[in-house]
Design a protein around this motif. Structure first.
Motif, PDB file in Angstrom:
ATOM      1  N   MET A  82      84.035 -29.197 -60.899  1.00  0.00           N
ATOM      2  CA  MET A  82      85.171 -29.859 -61.536  1.00  0.00           C
ATOM      3  C   MET A  82      86.373 -28.935 -61.511  1.00  0.00           C
ATOM      4  SD  MET A  82      83.278 -31.760 -64.720  1.00  0.00           S
ATOM      5  CE  MET A  82      82.918 -30.259 -65.619  1.00  0.00           C
ATOM      6  N   ASN A  83      87.435 -29.371 -60.885  1.00  0.00           N
ATOM      7  CA  ASN A  83      88.674 -28.603 -60.785  1.00  0.00           C
ATOM      8  C   ASN A  83      89.793 -29.298 -61.533  1.00  0.00           C
ATOM      9  OD1 ASN A  83      87.487 -26.652 -59.007  1.00  0.00           O
ATOM     10  ND2 ASN A  83      87.813 -28.051 -57.303  1.00  0.00           N
ATOM     11  N   ASP A  84      90.829 -28.529 -61.843  1.00  0.00           N
ATOM     12  CA  ASP A  84      92.021 -29.076 -62.511  1.00  0.00           C
ATOM     13  C   ASP A  84      91.617 -29.919 -63.720  1.00  0.00           C
ATOM     14  OD1 ASP A  84      94.732 -31.352 -61.634  1.00  0.00           O
ATOM     15  OD2 ASP A  84      94.684 -29.629 -62.983  1.00  0.00           O
ATOM     16  N   LEU A  85      90.800 -29.350 -64.564  1.00  0.00           N
ATOM     17  CA  LEU A  85      90.303 -30.084 -65.715  1.00  0.00           C
ATOM     18  C   LEU A  85      91.416 -30.401 -66.706  1.00  0.00           C
ATOM     19  CD1 LEU A  85      86.933 -28.208 -66.168  1.00  0.00           C
ATOM     20  CD2 LEU A  85      87.189 -30.671 -65.879  1.00  0.00           C
ATOM     21  N   LYS A  86      91.287 -31.548 -67.338  1.00  0.00           N
ATOM     22  CA  LYS A  86      92.279 -32.036 -68.285  1.00  0.00           C
ATOM     23  C   LYS A  86      91.606 -32.267 -69.631  1.00  0.00           C
ATOM     24  CE  LYS A  86      94.301 -34.608 -64.408  1.00  0.00           C
ATOM     25  NZ  LYS A  86      95.390 -33.656 -64.126  1.00  0.00           N
ATOM     26  N   PRO A  87      92.364 -32.262 -70.718  1.00  0.00           N
ATOM     27  CA  PRO A  87      91.747 -32.516 -72.031  1.00  0.00           C
ATOM     28  C   PRO A  87      90.968 -33.830 -72.073  1.00  0.00           C
ATOM     29  CG  PRO A  87      93.946 -31.620 -72.314  1.00  0.00           C
ATOM     30  CD  PRO A  87      93.773 -31.855 -70.841  1.00  0.00           C
ATOM     31  N   GLU A  88      91.409 -34.822 -71.321  1.00  0.00           N
ATOM     32  CA  GLU A  88      90.697 -36.109 -71.311  1.00  0.00           C
ATOM     33  C   GLU A  88      89.359 -36.049 -70.576  1.00  0.00           C
ATOM     34  OE1 GLU A  88      93.870 -35.533 -70.382  1.00  0.00           O
ATOM     35  OE2 GLU A  88      94.421 -36.716 -68.610  1.00  0.00           O
ATOM     36  N   ASP A  89      89.066 -34.931 -69.942  1.00  0.00           N
ATOM     37  CA  ASP A  89      87.747 -34.740 -69.340  1.00  0.00           C
ATOM     38  C   ASP A  89      86.726 -34.252 -70.369  1.00  0.00           C
ATOM     39  OD1 ASP A  89      89.421 -33.414 -66.477  1.00  0.00           O
ATOM     40  OD2 ASP A  89      88.481 -35.392 -66.633  1.00  0.00           O
ATOM     41  N   THR A  90      87.174 -33.962 -71.566  1.00  0.00           N
ATOM     42  CA  THR A  90      86.267 -33.520 -72.615  1.00  0.00           C
ATOM     43  C   THR A  90      85.244 -34.610 -72.924  1.00  0.00           C
ATOM     44  OG1 THR A  90      87.881 -32.036 -73.635  1.00  0.00           O
ATOM     45  CG2 THR A  90      86.103 -32.849 -75.045  1.00  0.00           C
ATOM     46  N   ALA A  91      83.964 -34.252 -72.805  1.00  0.00           N
ATOM     47  CA  ALA A  91      82.897 -35.229 -72.984  1.00  0.00           C
ATOM     48  C   ALA A  91      81.556 -34.516 -72.880  1.00  0.00           C
ATOM     49  CB  ALA A  91      82.975 -36.333 -71.928  1.00  0.00           C
ATOM     50  N   VAL A  92      80.511 -35.248 -73.226  1.00  0.00           N
ATOM     51  CA  VAL A  92      79.159 -34.814 -72.890  1.00  0.00           C
ATOM     52  C   VAL A  92      78.835 -35.380 -71.512  1.00  0.00           C
ATOM     53  CG1 VAL A  92      76.721 -34.880 -73.518  1.00  0.00           C
ATOM     54  CG2 VAL A  92      78.471 -34.751 -75.313  1.00  0.00           C
ATOM     55  N   TYR A  93      78.417 -34.505 -70.613  1.00  0.00           N
ATOM     56  CA  TYR A  93      78.110 -34.906 -69.240  1.00  0.00           C
ATOM     57  C   TYR A  93      76.595 -34.982 -69.072  1.00  0.00           C
ATOM     58  CZ  TYR A  93      82.960 -34.394 -67.837  1.00  0.00           C
ATOM     59  OH  TYR A  93      84.328 -34.560 -67.714  1.00  0.00           O
ATOM     60  N   TYR A  94      76.146 -36.113 -68.514  1.00  0.00           N
ATOM     61  CA  TYR A  94      74.726 -36.374 -68.350  1.00  0.00           C
ATOM     62  C   TYR A  94      74.364 -36.429 -66.872  1.00  0.00           C
ATOM     63  CZ  TYR A  94      74.901 -37.838 -73.246  1.00  0.00           C
ATOM     64  OH  TYR A  94      75.080 -37.875 -74.607  1.00  0.00           O
ATOM     65  N   CYS A  95      73.281 -35.778 -66.516  1.00  0.00           N
ATOM     66  CA  CYS A  95      72.702 -35.922 -65.190  1.00  0.00           C
ATOM     67  C   CYS A  95      71.823 -37.165 -65.197  1.00  0.00           C
ATOM     68  CB  CYS A  95      71.889 -34.683 -64.852  1.00  0.00           C
ATOM     69  SG  CYS A  95      71.147 -34.709 -63.216  1.00  0.00           S
ATOM     70  N   VAL A  96      71.948 -37.981 -64.152  1.00  0.00           N
ATOM     71  CA  VAL A  96      71.221 -39.259 -64.099  1.00  0.00           C
ATOM     72  C   VAL A  96      70.588 -39.451 -62.731  1.00  0.00           C
ATOM     73  CG1 VAL A  96      72.757 -40.317 -65.801  1.00  0.00           C
ATOM     74  CG2 VAL A  96      73.288 -40.506 -63.370  1.00  0.00           C
ATOM     75  N   ALA A  97      69.639 -40.385 -62.666  1.00  0.00           N
ATOM     76  CA  ALA A  97      68.986 -40.689 -61.391  1.00  0.00           C
ATOM     77  C   ALA A  97      68.495 -42.126 -61.388  1.00  0.00           C
ATOM     78  CB  ALA A  97      67.799 -39.751 -61.163  1.00  0.00           C
ATOM     79  N   ASP A  98      68.446 -42.707 -60.193  1.00  0.00           N
ATOM     80  CA  ASP A  98      67.903 -44.058 -60.048  1.00  0.00           C
ATOM     81  C   ASP A  98      67.651 -44.327 -58.574  1.00  0.00           C
ATOM     82  OD1 ASP A  98      68.752 -47.158 -61.787  1.00  0.00           O
ATOM     83  OD2 ASP A  98      66.957 -46.529 -60.696  1.00  0.00           O
ATOM     84  N   ASP A  99      66.764 -45.280 -58.333  1.00  0.00           N
ATOM     85  CA  ASP A  99      66.463 -45.727 -56.979  1.00  0.00           C
ATOM     86  C   ASP A  99      67.507 -46.770 -56.601  1.00  0.00           C
ATOM     87  OD1 ASP A  99      63.598 -47.403 -55.419  1.00  0.00           O
ATOM     88  OD2 ASP A  99      65.386 -46.458 -54.588  1.00  0.00           O
ATOM     89  N   THR A 100      68.681 -46.280 -56.239  1.00  0.00           N
ATOM     90  CA  THR A 100      69.803 -47.167 -55.984  1.00  0.00           C
ATOM     91  C   THR A 100      70.794 -46.449 -55.084  1.00  0.00           C
ATOM     92  OG1 THR A 100      71.467 -48.555 -57.077  1.00  0.00           O
ATOM     93  CG2 THR A 100      71.091 -46.365 -58.011  1.00  0.00           C
ATOM     94  N   THR A 101      71.964 -47.033 -54.906  1.00  0.00           N
ATOM     95  CA  THR A 101      73.019 -46.387 -54.150  1.00  0.00           C
ATOM     96  C   THR A 101      74.058 -45.812 -55.109  1.00  0.00           C
ATOM     97  OG1 THR A 101      74.389 -48.361 -54.026  1.00  0.00           O
ATOM     98  CG2 THR A 101      72.714 -48.082 -52.302  1.00  0.00           C
ATOM     99  N   PRO A 102      74.846 -44.850 -54.651  1.00  0.00           N
ATOM    100  CA  PRO A 102      75.912 -44.346 -55.532  1.00  0.00           C
ATOM    101  C   PRO A 102      76.883 -45.448 -55.960  1.00  0.00           C
ATOM    102  CG  PRO A 102      75.539 -42.830 -53.722  1.00  0.00           C
ATOM    103  CD  PRO A 102      74.747 -44.054 -53.412  1.00  0.00           C
ATOM    104  N   GLN A 103      77.150 -46.364 -55.074  1.00  0.00           N
ATOM    105  CA  GLN A 103      78.079 -47.441 -55.396  1.00  0.00           C
ATOM    106  C   GLN A 103      77.495 -48.328 -56.503  1.00  0.00           C
ATOM    107  OE1 GLN A 103      77.125 -46.571 -52.259  1.00  0.00           O
ATOM    108  NE2 GLN A 103      79.030 -45.527 -51.732  1.00  0.00           N
ATOM    109  N   ALA A 104      76.218 -48.637 -56.401  1.00  0.00           N
ATOM    110  CA  ALA A 104      75.575 -49.445 -57.438  1.00  0.00           C
ATOM    111  C   ALA A 104      75.484 -48.674 -58.743  1.00  0.00           C
ATOM    112  CB  ALA A 104      74.190 -49.875 -56.975  1.00  0.00           C
ATOM    113  N   MET A 105      75.229 -47.373 -58.663  1.00  0.00           N
ATOM    114  CA  MET A 105      75.149 -46.553 -59.873  1.00  0.00           C
ATOM    115  C   MET A 105      76.471 -46.579 -60.635  1.00  0.00           C
ATOM    116  SD  MET A 105      74.130 -42.527 -60.235  1.00  0.00           S
ATOM    117  CE  MET A 105      72.365 -42.750 -60.060  1.00  0.00           C
ATOM    118  N   SER A 106      77.579 -46.706 -59.930  1.00  0.00           N
ATOM    119  CA  SER A 106      78.880 -46.731 -60.607  1.00  0.00           C
ATOM    120  C   SER A 106      79.066 -47.994 -61.433  1.00  0.00           C
ATOM    121  CB  SER A 106      80.014 -46.620 -59.584  1.00  0.00           C
ATOM    122  OG  SER A 106      80.107 -47.804 -58.807  1.00  0.00           O
TER     123      SER A 106
END
Length: 123
Positions: A82-106
């Motif tokens: 993560m580059n050029d971080l902004k205050p609005e990037d403040t969050a809890v970040y979760y690693c996730v997985a699924d038998d799917t495509t990145p587009q479907a995961m979105s």
């Protein structure tokens, strides 16, 4: 399925962080691995996803151009730079997985979630 995220912390606006996710307990070549985030009082938000082959990636609109997702298959690890971080990037970040495509995961919340790692960006 186990997903262990790490690398969060406190950073100043404009700074950089690299999050790591150690995946285990499943056959990675069938899965897309990615990241979601959740800020206080807000809904969960898709950040990035990548297929096992690395040939397909997807990024959330709010982070596109500033974040890069990558993989190290030999170690079953996924990274989020993560580059050029902004205050609005403040969050809890979760690693996730699924038998799917990145587009479907979105669009559809994935089946497997790890514990989160806190990212705080100060202004």
């Amino acid at each position: 399925v186990q997903l262990q995220a790490s690398g969060g912390g406190l950073v100043q606006s404009g700074g950089s962080l690299r999050l790591s996710c150690q995946a285990s307990g499943f056959t990675l070549d069938q899965y897309t691995i990615g990241w979601f985030r959740q800020a206080p009082g807000k809904e969960r938000e898709f950040v990035a996803g990548v297929t096992y082959s690395g040939l397909s990636r997807e990024y959330g609109a709010a982070v596109k151009g500033r974040l890069t997702v990558s993989k190290e298959n030999g170690k079953n690890m996924v990274f989020l730079r993560m580059n050029d971080l902004k205050p609005e990037d403040t969050a809890v970040y979760y690693c996730v997985a699924d038998d799917t495509t990145p587009q479907a995961m979105s669009a559809i919340p994935p089946a497997y979630w790890g514990q989160g790692t806190q990212v705080t960006v100060s202004s």
